[in-house]
Design a protein around this motif. Sequence first.
Motif, PDB file in Angstrom:
ATOM      1  N   LYS A  29      14.657  14.257  33.580  1.00 29.51           N
ATOM      2  CA  LYS A  29      13.274  14.415  34.025  1.00 29.51           C
ATOM      3  C   LYS A  29      13.175  14.221  35.525  1.00 29.51           C
ATOM      4  N   ASP A  39      15.082  12.391  28.895  1.00 26.96           N
ATOM      5  CA  ASP A  39      14.741  11.384  29.906  1.00 26.96           C
ATOM      6  C   ASP A  39      15.739  11.375  31.064  1.00 26.96           C
ATOM      7  N   SER A  40      16.979  11.649  30.755  1.00 26.43           N
ATOM      8  CA  SER A  40      18.027  11.581  31.769  1.00 26.43           C
ATOM      9  C   SER A  40      17.908  12.650  32.844  1.00 26.43           C
ATOM     10  N   ASN A  83       9.756  20.432  27.693  1.00 26.51           N
ATOM     11  CA  ASN A  83      10.179  19.107  27.263  1.00 26.51           C
ATOM     12  C   ASN A  83      11.542  18.834  27.875  1.00 26.51           C
ATOM     13  N   TYR A  84      11.745  17.603  28.344  1.00 27.74           N
ATOM     14  CA  TYR A  84      12.994  17.253  29.008  1.00 27.74           C
ATOM     15  C   TYR A  84      13.564  15.957  28.444  1.00 27.74           C
TER      16      TYR A  84
END
Length: 115
Positions: free
Chosen positions: A67, A64-65, A61-62
């Motif tokens: 990804k 958004d900034s 999981n990342y």
Amino acid sequence: QRRLVESGGGLVQAGGSLTLSCKANGIIWSVFAGSTMGWYRQPPGKERELVASITSSRATNYADSVKGRFTISKDNAKRMGYLQMNSLRPEDTAVYYCNVGDQYWGQGTQVTVSA
């Protein structure tokens, strides 16, 4: 003795890359392998935030900034975690911490990205 030790931080120009490492000391293999590992960061004057996480089944999981730019991985046999960071931006400047199982924390490693 701190259970997690980060390394690999430093100063890099925007667009560059760094790989952070996190070594688990004194965490038994079954706990390390069976726990979620996370990388967090705390920019200057801001709160700590989750950057990336990887579960025991290797689901990732990342934020958004990051990804598409950052990749988290772990080597259970070595009890090591990694955060590959590419296309770094000045806003990635922060102290980066690794965490295992929401219980163990490292001391942090500074990443500074110059414009």
